[in-house]
Design a protein around this motif. Structure first.
Motif, short mmCIF file in Angstrom:
data_model
loop_
_atom_site.label_atom_id
_atom_site.label_comp_id
_atom_site.label_asym_id
_atom_site.label_seq_id
_atom_site.Cartn_x
_atom_site.Cartn_y
_atom_site.Cartn_z
N ASN A 29 2.05 8.78 -7.79
CA ASN A 29 2.12 7.64 -6.87
C ASN A 29 1.81 6.30 -7.55
N LYS A 30 1.74 6.33 -8.89
CA LYS A 30 1.54 5.11 -9.70
C LYS A 30 0.33 4.32 -9.23
N SER A 31 -0.79 5.03 -9.07
CA SER A 31 -2.01 4.38 -8.62
C SER A 31 -3.20 4.91 -9.42
N LEU B 64 0.83 -1.21 0.00
CA LEU B 64 0.00 0.00 0.00
C LEU B 64 0.86 1.26 0.00
N SER C 183 -3.44 3.37 -1.13
CA SER C 183 -3.83 2.79 -2.41
C SER C 183 -2.81 1.75 -2.85
N MET C 184 -3.30 0.79 -3.64
CA MET C 184 -2.41 -0.22 -4.23
C MET C 184 -1.78 0.37 -5.49
N PRO C 185 -0.51 0.12 -5.73
CA PRO C 185 0.11 0.60 -6.97
C PRO C 185 -0.42 -0.18 -8.18
N VAL C 186 -0.36 0.46 -9.34
CA VAL C 186 -0.76 -0.22 -10.58
C VAL C 186 0.32 -1.21 -10.93
N ASN D 157 -8.05 1.74 -7.20
CA ASN D 157 -7.14 0.97 -6.37
C ASN D 157 -7.05 1.48 -4.93
N VAL D 158 -7.81 2.53 -4.62
CA VAL D 158 -7.77 3.10 -3.26
C VAL D 158 -8.38 2.11 -2.28
N PHE E 192 -2.24 10.84 -8.41
CA PHE E 192 -2.40 9.42 -8.72
C PHE E 192 -1.28 8.96 -9.66
#
Length: 196
Positions: free
Chosen positions: A83-85, A34, A192-195, A89-90, A80
């Motif tokens: 932070n590559k999200s 996360l 959030s989870m990264p992409v 993905n939050v 976003f």
């Protein structure tokens, strides 16, 4: 026969326990990935000119106004990308506050009263979420700060949906010769989870 049944049950319990351990390990691993970051939205809302004559005519209710913005997307905010999200993905949201400030066109909020601020995922009244409201802002105020009314769980659903509209209801108390431009700033802390 009894030993066979006990062996089968033990094998089944072992497999079940192994699956639980694997799933728990996977979810722990995901939680370790996360990313935590602040998101500050900044949207402009314009109050159109309003003739003084509308306040003195005999039509009731024409001083009550409403403005709805075009669609706005959380995903368009650079935070976003940085932070590559993505909004979908939050995993967790902490809503901090809403700041409404005058950008230009007026010295304070005294041109109106009974302000209510809403957010709507679809732009339709049925899914409006009230953010904040104020009856009579103090004279000379150029910014208003509110703790937003929606709970963090509501924000999680809204942000994951990406699209929103802002709506402002207000009652004019004097005429405006030119538009008043307001900035709506919502502040959040996201996980959030990264992409991938």
């Amino acid at each position: 026969m009894l030993n066979f049944a006990q062996n089968m049950r033990s094998a089944w319990l072992y497999k079940f326990a192994l699956i639980i351990v694997v799933l728990a390990g996977t979810s722990c691993k995901d939680l370790n990935q996360l990313i935590s970051f602040n998101l500050e939205t900044r949207d402009r809302v314009s109050v159109p000119p309003f003739p003084d004559s509308l306040l003195t005519d005999t039509l009731l209710g024409n001083e009550m106004m409403m403005i709805v913005t075009d669609p706005i997307y959380f995903g368009n905010y650079k935070k976003f990308e940085t932070n590559k999200s993505l909004p979908e993905n939050v995993e967790d949201v902490e809503a901090i506050d809403l700041i409404v400030r005058i950008d230009s066109g007026s010295f304070d909020f005294s041109f109106a009263n009974n302000y209510s601020f809403y957010l709507s995922p679809s732009g339709q009244f049925f899914d409006d979420v009230e953010l904040a409201s104020i009856v009579n802002p103090e004279p000379g105020r150029v910014s208003l700060t509110f703790k937003m009314k929606p709970k963090n769980a509501e924000w999680l659903k809204i942000i994951r949906g990406n699209k929103y509209h802002l709506r402002m209801d207000y009652t004019m108390v004097k005429g405006l010769k030119k538009p008043v431009h307001l900035l709506f700033e919502m502040r959040f802390r996201l996980k959030s989870m990264p992409v991938k």
